[in-house]
Design a protein around this motif. Structure first.
Motif, PDB file in Angstrom:
ATOM      1  N   GLY A 121      41.409  37.358  40.894  1.00 48.61           N
ATOM      2  CA  GLY A 121      40.830  36.050  41.271  1.00 48.61           C
ATOM      3  C   GLY A 121      41.635  35.386  42.373  1.00 48.61           C
ATOM      4  O   GLY A 121      41.078  34.819  43.326  1.00 48.61           O
ATOM      5  N   MET A 156      34.526  39.147  46.313  1.00 42.88           N
ATOM      6  CA  MET A 156      34.382  39.380  44.889  1.00 42.88           C
ATOM      7  C   MET A 156      33.556  40.635  44.615  1.00 42.88           C
ATOM      8  O   MET A 156      33.914  41.471  43.768  1.00 42.88           O
ATOM      9  CB  MET A 156      33.745  38.154  44.238  1.00 42.88           C
ATOM     10  CG  MET A 156      33.719  38.203  42.705  1.00 42.88           C
ATOM     11  SD  MET A 156      33.060  36.681  42.014  1.00 42.88           S
ATOM     12  CE  MET A 156      34.260  35.521  42.605  1.00 42.88           C
ATOM     13  N   VAL A 172      40.911  37.032  45.646  1.00 50.69           N
ATOM     14  CA  VAL A 172      39.652  36.555  46.258  1.00 50.69           C
ATOM     15  C   VAL A 172      39.895  35.236  47.011  1.00 50.69           C
ATOM     16  O   VAL A 172      39.408  35.036  48.138  1.00 50.69           O
ATOM     17  CB  VAL A 172      38.575  36.382  45.178  1.00 50.69           C
ATOM     18  CG1 VAL A 172      37.349  35.667  45.753  1.00 50.69           C
ATOM     19  CG2 VAL A 172      38.179  37.733  44.612  1.00 50.69           C
TER      20      VAL A 172
END
Length: 440
Positions: A376, A422, A379
């Motif tokens: 995460g 993603m 990203v």
């Protein structure tokens, strides 16, 4: 026309032990005897180190005393002297000296006369080993000494006489198996024995006495090991209780040390006594076989040879058998206890391994969560740097398209860059997962 027997071809290879084995088969025949006769036997136990020079020592003694060697092999030699015959035999753990003569040659008619009185002392000096059996057999004709005269002298309060008619009632045998001046004595009354039958009967009596005492050598050994075997069994039972109560590797290690010490003691005892107990079984079987070959018939008021052996020798042999069985059983119990302790240790190791695998699985879970968190953040980082590139591009293109604001272009590109990053990461993770599942 009589044909000559076919001889084996001379060009066939001969086994190196053929002649030796054939000579061994014929090396211990029973000499024929005619009543009256005296036969004496001395048996000496020995060890392997003393065997080498025994026959040579006997040959030297025979040469010095004028004995002539009639026949001989590696394990049996026959000598002839002045009115007597000397036979030497070597067995696995003992050697025997058997002398036979007639009472008139011995020059004595007393009850204590024996064939050994004729044997030169030089033949009995320096014999290796220890005397275990001394036996005198007196062979008389039933017409000279009647069986009734022997049984009439038996006293109810005296020594118990063992008596039987043997060889299908062709002779009578009397003995009490007691030491009389250091030797046991047998009286054989010949009714209708042939010389060969008389020789075999006397030889069987000598072997019964020899093997009887050799079989009993195991009894002191059985009593000796019986003294500590009870304590060893109790100690083993305590160790089993300690195995169940052990709560730490240190307790198990302590029990293992005690178990190893006891197992070593038992195996040492087995190695030391196995031969003695096995020899006792073999000697006992020979005693019972020789008694069976006597073909004895009961004499009223006297136990037979079979009965006296069943009453007095068999309990000793059963004791030896029981002690040998207890030793074997104790060794088996130690092996099972060791297996039990090993199983307990294996279970504990498996439990520790399971806990270790659980911890590793938990760590892998944490690493996966951390990896997802890092993905995460990746990203976000990719989106940030890519949006900066778009911002620089938009600022550079402001001269061509002044109506587009660099800030608006950067803001509009952020969702698109984040979605592409993603999707790319998820696709890469899926491809790696497929490769891992496809790997053998």
């Amino acid at each position: 026309m009589q044909t000559q027997p076919e001889q084996p071809p001379a060009d066939h290879a001969q086994h190196p032990l053929r002649q030796l084995l054939n000579d061994e088969f014929h090396s211990r025949p029973a000499p024929p005897l005619v009543a009256p006769a005296l036969v004496s036997r001395l048996v000496f136990t020995h060890d392997a180190a003393a065997l080498a020079g025994e026959s040579r020592r006997l040959d030297d003694a025979a040469g010095r005393t004028g004995l002539s060697r009639l026949s001989g092999s590696a394990n049996a030699i026959l000598f002839a002297g002045a009115g007597f015959i000397l036979r030497w035999e070597r067995h696995t753990e003992f050697s025997s000296y058997t002398v036979s003569c007639s009472p008139t040659t011995a020059g004595a008619t007393a009850a204590t006369a024996s064939a050994l009185d004729l044997l030169p002392r030089e033949c009995l000096q320096g014999i290796p080993g220890q005397l275990i059996v001394a036996t005198h057999v007196e062979l008389r004709a039933a017409a000279e000494v009647s069986p009734q005269s022997v049984t009439a002298n038996l006293s109810p309060t005296g020594r118990q006489m063992v008596a039987a008619q043997v060889a299908d009632q062709a002779a009578w045998v009397f003995t009490d198996f007691m030491l009389d001046q250091g030797a046991t004595r047998f009286l054989v009354l010949d009714r209708s024995l042939t010389p060969r039958q008389a020789g075999r009967t006397v030889q069987r009596l000598l072997e019964i006495e020899t093997y009887r005492l050799l079989a009993l050598l195991a009894l002191p050994v059985a009593r000796e090991i019986g003294g500590w075997m009870h304590d060893a069994e109790e100690e083993l039972a305590t160790m089993v209780d300690h195995i169940g109560e052990a709560s730490s590797p240190a307790d198990e290690s302590r029990v293992l040390g005690e178990l190893t010490r006891l197992a070593a003691k038992v195996e040492h005892s087995l190695a030391r006594t196995n031969f003695r107990f096995a020899a006792a079984r073999a000697y006992h079987e020979l005693v019972m076989q020789r008694i069976s070959e006597l073909r004895e018939t009961r004499v009223s008021g006297c136990p037979t040879f079979h009965e006296i052996m069943q009453r007095r020798l068999l309990p000793a042999m059963q004791t030896c058998k029981a002690m040998a069985g207890r030793q074997d059983e104790l060794s088996d119990r130690l092996a099972r206890t060791s297996q039990l302790l090993r199983t307990r240790v294996d279970v504990e190791v498996e439990r520790q391994n399971q806990e270790l695998l659980t911890q590793m699985n938990r760590r892998a879970h944490l690493q996966l969560r951390l990896q997802e968190t890092v993905e995460g953040l990746s990203v976000v980082a990719i989106t940030y740097y890519a949006s900066q590139l778009v911002h620089y591009l938009a600022k550079g293109g402001a001269h061509l398209l002044p109506q587009i604001s660099p800030e608006l272009a950067t803001a509009a590109s952020i969702p698109l860059i984040a979605a592409c990053a993603m999707l790319g990461i998820r696709r890469l993770r899926k491809r790696l997962q497929q490769r891992e599942n496809a790997a053998p």
